[in-house]
Design a protein around this motif. Structure first.
Motif, PDB file in Angstrom:
ATOM      1  N   MET A   1      47.870  45.366  40.477  1.00 23.26           N
ATOM      2  CA  MET A   1      46.961  44.388  41.053  1.00 23.26           C
ATOM      3  C   MET A   1      47.771  43.369  41.840  1.00 23.26           C
ATOM      4  N   ASN A   2      47.245  42.965  42.965  1.00 27.00           N
ATOM      5  CA  ASN A   2      47.973  42.085  43.860  1.00 27.00           C
ATOM      6  C   ASN A   2      47.638  40.636  43.544  1.00 27.00           C
ATOM      7  N   GLU A   3      48.208  40.132  42.441  1.00 27.18           N
ATOM      8  CA  GLU A   3      47.854  38.777  42.043  1.00 27.18           C
ATOM      9  C   GLU A   3      48.619  37.728  42.834  1.00 27.18           C
ATOM     10  N   ALA A   4      49.766  38.128  43.377  1.00 26.68           N
ATOM     11  CA  ALA A   4      50.433  37.251  44.334  1.00 26.68           C
ATOM     12  C   ALA A   4      49.668  37.427  45.634  1.00 26.68           C
ATOM     13  N   THR A   5      48.925  36.415  46.025  1.00 26.82           N
ATOM     14  CA  THR A   5      47.950  36.584  47.097  1.00 26.82           C
ATOM     15  C   THR A   5      48.599  36.856  48.435  1.00 26.82           C
ATOM     16  N   GLY A   6      47.751  37.176  49.411  1.00 26.03           N
ATOM     17  CA  GLY A   6      48.225  37.994  50.501  1.00 26.03           C
ATOM     18  C   GLY A   6      48.483  37.367  51.832  1.00 26.03           C
ATOM     19  N   GLU A 182      51.393  43.635  34.898  1.00 26.79           N
ATOM     20  CA  GLU A 182      50.524  43.879  36.043  1.00 26.79           C
ATOM     21  C   GLU A 182      49.497  42.760  36.204  1.00 26.79           C
TER      22      GLU A 182
END
Lengths: 473, 473
Positions: A1-6, A182
Motif C-alpha cells: 500500500m502506498n501510504e507515503a503519499t504521491g 506494509e
C-alpha cells in the motif's frame, strides 16, 4: 500500500498515466544515452513508482538495467514490484547477483511470491536458497498456500501489539516498526500463543489517552478470514465493511498475515475481467497479457471454446437436416430460424448475465435460488409475449402464410421461456456443483437453446402442416 | 471509510454476510417483539454497521424504526448510511422530525448527497432548508456537480494543515479533528488561498521528528483530480497508485474535497456490472435493484434491446426469404445457417469482449487502435481456418454434396474474419464518437454479422450452383 503519499508531474491536474509515462520514457532514453545521470535522478524524483516502472518497461533492454541502477535503494524495490514479469526477469539476468539478492531480500513477502510465481522453477530454487533464513521461511510458507487464497494474497509484515501495552508504548512500537510494515493503520493484538484477540486502528490509537491500555481500547470481535479463504471472498469482506485491511488466521486462529485494500482492488478487477471474458467465451488467462501475447496464443485461448460451440451447433444442423422434408414443403420456414434462435439466445444471455452477476454480488443468495429461476422463467414468458405482437404479423406477411406465422408465434413463446429458464438455472447448477458459473455464460446458453429452439419450431410446423393439410412428417 | 476497525459475531472465522444477517434479523425480531430492549443492545453491540443495516432492512416495517431508535447516536448515523434507499425513506417518514434532522445533519456530506439523490425533490428541499447553514452550503455545492464525477463522489471532510506547522502541532490538529473527518491517514497542506501545495500521510507525520516543519516533510508534487473528472478516471488513479485517497481541486487548483478508496471500490464494481450487463444486452439500471424490482420493471429493462435485436434479425429473415429459390434448389443448405451465423457471432463476441475490456483497462490505448483491429481481424482469419478443418468435412457429409461443403467453407472464412473485424472496430468507433463502447457488445455484433453472414453464404451457394449447374439465381 502506498501510504507515503504521491507525486507526479506538477501540471497534471488529471492523472493521465499513459501520456505521462510516454513523456518520461522519451526523456529518460535521451538522458541515459547522453550519459547525463544526474538529470535522470532529477527527472525521476517527482514521478510515482508505478509510472517509473512503466517508463522503464518501454526502454530498450540495454538501457533498462542502467536506469534501474540510478534509483535509490528504497525506490528500486518499489519500482521493481511494479515492473511487468518479463522486465523483472530480464533485469534479474542483467543485474549482478549481489544486486539481485539485495532486491529480492528486501521485497515485501507477498510481492516476492508473485514474482516467484512467474519465474522458472530453477531460478526460484536458487533465489530461495540465497535468501536470509527469516525471509526464506516466510516465502516458502506463502508459496505453500493454494493460489487465489487469502494465504497467497496476504503479507506477513504487520504490527502486532499486546493487550498490556499502553497507548503511548504502542505508538512507540508503531513508530519503530513503520519502515518495514506494509500498513501502520490497522494494528493487531495477539496473546502469548499468537492468537488474534483484538484489533485497533491507528486512528483509535492516536485519539486514545496515552496511558490507556490497548486491551481496553481495542475491538474484540474481529472480522477475519482464513488462509484458505478464496480471494474473491476476501475482497467481498473488505468491500462490504469498508476496511483498509483484514487479518488472516490459520486453523488454530493464530494471526499469520493481513490482506490490504490495494491488493483487493486488483482482485475485484481480475474477477470482473474473468466474468466478462467468460461471457465472451474467451479463455481467462493473465488479464494483462491479452494484447501483448502473439496471435497464436490468442487463437489458442479462443479456439477451444469455439470448437465446443461448433460441435454444439453441429447438433442444430442435425436437427434441421433431419426435418428437411418439412422445409422442402414450406421453404420460407427457413427464413425465421435465425430470428427465433437469435431471440432465444438473447433472452437466455440476459438471464445468465443477471444471474452470474447476481451470484458474484451475492444478490441471488439473498433472494433464494429457486425464486430467482422462477422469476427469470416468468420474465422469459412475458418477453416472448411482448415480442409476439411484432414477430407474428411480420412472419405471417414475409412467410406468405398463416401457418408460418403460427409456427413462429408458438415456438417463440416456448423458446424464450425455455431460454430464460436455462439461462438462469444452468449457472446456478454449475455454482452448486462447485464449478465456475461464468462457464455457463451467454455463448453456451445460446448454443444450447439453439438445438431445442430449432426442434420446437420445426416440429410445431410439422404438426400444423399435419393438422391443416393432413401430411405426416 | 471504516477506520474504526470492525467487529462481528465471535465464531465467524470466515465472514459470511448473508447467513450472519439472517441470524441477527431473526433474533432482533424476537427480542423486539418481546420488548427486551437491553438484549437488543447487547445483540447488536459486536455487529458491524453494514450487517445491522441489512438486518434492519429485513425486519417488518413497523419494527424498523423501533430497532433503529435503540442504536447509539454515532451507530445510528453509520447504520443509516448503509440502509437501502427504500428503508431510508420509510424511516424518514416514521421518525420524529427532530430525529430526522439530527440524523441528516450528522451524516457525512457525500452520503447525504447520495441519500438526496434518491429522495423526492420536495423532501430534499424541506430537509435542505432545515440543515445548518454550513451543512446546507456544502450539500448544495456537492449537488451542483454532475453525477458520476469526482465532485459528486468526494467528501469535504478532510484535514488540511499549513506548511509552517510543526509535526507535533499537526498531530494535535489531527487528534482534535479526527472525530469529524472521514480519514486521518491522508493529510493535505494548503496555502492562504486554499491552494493545495502538498500532501503527507499520517505515517509520514508519525515517523517525523516532532519539531520538523510540515513544509519540509510533505510531498510537493501531488496526484490530484478535478471536480469534473469522471468517476471511472478517479478510480483508475487510486487503483494505479495504490492510494487511500486522492485530493479533488477546482479550476483554480483550490482543494475542495477528497475521494477515498472505499468509494472507489464501489465505482469499480459498478462499472464492471455495467460492462457485463451491456455484454448481456440488459439495460444498466441501479445494479442493486435487479433482483428486488418487480417483473414488469425487469421486462422493461430487457425488452428495449430485445426489440432492437428482433428488428435486426428481421433483416436476416429478409435476406433468406429473398434467396428462397437457392434454398428450394438445395434445401440442406438451410441446415448450416445456424452453425455459420452462430460461429460468426461467437468469434465477434470474443473480439468485442477483449476490446471492450481492453478499453476499460487502458490496454488498447497502449497498443494503438488500428493495431488492435488488425490483430483481431487476423485472429478471426486464423480461427476460421482452424474450424474449416472440422466444419467442411461435416457439411460435405451431412449436406450430402460437395457444393454445400464448399459454400460452408468459403463463407465460414469470410464470416469469421468479418465478425472479428466488426467486433473489434465497432466498440472502438463508438468510443471515438464519445459513446459507451459496451453498447456495441456481443449481442449487437452477433446480430449485425448475422445479416452479412447469411448473405455471403447464400450468394456463395448461388454462385457455386451457377458455376456447376449453370443456373442463375
Amino acid at each position: 500500500m502506498n501510504e507515503a503519499t504521491g507525486a507526479t508531474s506538477p501540471e497534471a491536474a488529471v492523472v493521465s498515466g499513459s501520456d505521462l509515462v510516454d513523456l518520461v520514457a522519451q526523456q529518460l532514453q535521451a538522458l541515459l544515452s547522453a550519459g547525463n545521470y544526474d538529470a535522470v535522478k532529477m527527472l525521476l524524483h517527482p514521478v510515482q513508482p508505478v509510472d517509473i516502472a512503466e517508463a522503464i518497461g518501454i526502454l530498450p533492454r540495454t538501457l533498462q538495467a542502467l536506469a534501474f541502477r540510478l534509483l535509490s535503494k528504497d525506490e528500486a524495490i518499489e519500482v521493481y514490484e511494479y515492473l511487468e514479469p518479463a522486465v523483472q526477469q530480464s533485469l534479474l539476468e542483467r543485474l549482478r547477483s549481489g544486486e539481485v539478492l539485495e532486491l529480492v531480500e528486501e521485497m515485501s513477502p507477498d510481492d516476492r511470491v508473485r514474482l516467484f510465481d512467474e519465474l522458472p522453477a530453477k531460478v526460484v530454487r536458487r533465489l530461495l536458497a540465497e535468501l536470509s533464513p527469516a525471509e526464506r521461511r516466510v516465502t516458502a510458507q506463502l508459496l505453500g498456500y493454494e493460489p487465489e487464497t487469502a494465504g497467497r494474497l496476504m503479507t506477513t509484515e504487520f504490527i502486532d501489539l499486546k493487550e498490556f501495552h499502553s497507548a503511548a508504548q504502542a505508538l512507540t512500537i508503531v513508530r519503530r516498526r513503520a519502515p518495514d510494515t506494509e500498513t501502520i493503520y490497522s494494528l493487531y493484538v495477539t496473546d502469548g500463543e499468537r492468537h488474534l484477540t483484538g484489533i485497533l486502528s491507528l486512528r483509535d490509537l492516536v485519539t486514545a489517552e496515552p496511558e490507556a491500555r490497548i486491551g481496553d481500547v481495542m475491538t474484540r470481535d474481529v472480522v477475519n478470514v482464513r488462509t484458505d479463504t478464496d480471494q474473491e471472498e476476501v475482497a467481498r469482506a473488505i468491500q462490504r465493511y469498508d476496511f483498509l485491511a483484514v487479518p488472516v488466521v490459520d486453523r488454530e486462529q493464530r494471526l499469520v498475515g493481513i490482506v490490504t485494500v490495494d491488493d483487493v482492488i486488483d482482485v475485484i478487477e481480475q474477477e470482473a475481467t474473468r466474468d466478462l471474458y467468460a461471457a465472451g467465451a474467451v479463455q481467462a488467462g493473465d488479464e494483462d497479457d491479452y494484447f501483448q501475447s502473439n496471435l497464436l496464443v490468442v487463437a489458442r485461448r479462443r479456439v477451444v471454446w469455439l470448437a465446443v460451440l461448433v460441435v454444439a451447433n453441429g447438433f442444430t444442423s442435425q436437427v434441421i437436416a433431419m426435418n428437411d422434408d418439412v422445409l422442402k414443403h414450406v421453404v420460407l420456414l427457413a427464413a425465421f430460424i435465425p430470428l427465433l434462435i437469435g431471440t432465444g439466445g438473447n433472452v437466455g444471455a440476459q438471464s445468465s448475465t443477471v444471474v452470474i452477476r447476481g451470484l458474484s454480488t451475492q444478490r441471488i443468495q439473498a433472494l433464494g435460488r429457486m425464486k430467482a429461476v422462477l422469476r427469470e422463467a416468468m420474465a422469459g414468458g412475458i418477453l416472448g409475449l411482448l415480442m409476439l405482437l411484432v414477430v407474428v404479423p411480420f412472419a405471417w406477411w414475409r412467410g406468405e402464410s398463416l401457418l408460418v406465422g403460427a409456427a413462429v408465434g408458438i415456438s417463440l413463446m416456448a423458446i424464450t421461456t425455455l431460454a430464460a429458464t436455462a439461462g438462469a438455472a444452468l449457472p446456478l447448477l454449475f455454482d452448486r456443483m462447485g464449478l465456475d458459473p461464468a462457464l455457463m455464460s451467454a455463448p453456451f446458453i445460446t448454443t444450447a437453446t439453439d438445438v431445442a429452439g430449432v426442434f420446437i419450431y420445426l416440429r410445431t410446423a410439422a404438426w400444423l402442416l399435419q393438422q391443416t393439410n393432413g401430411i405426416a412428417f
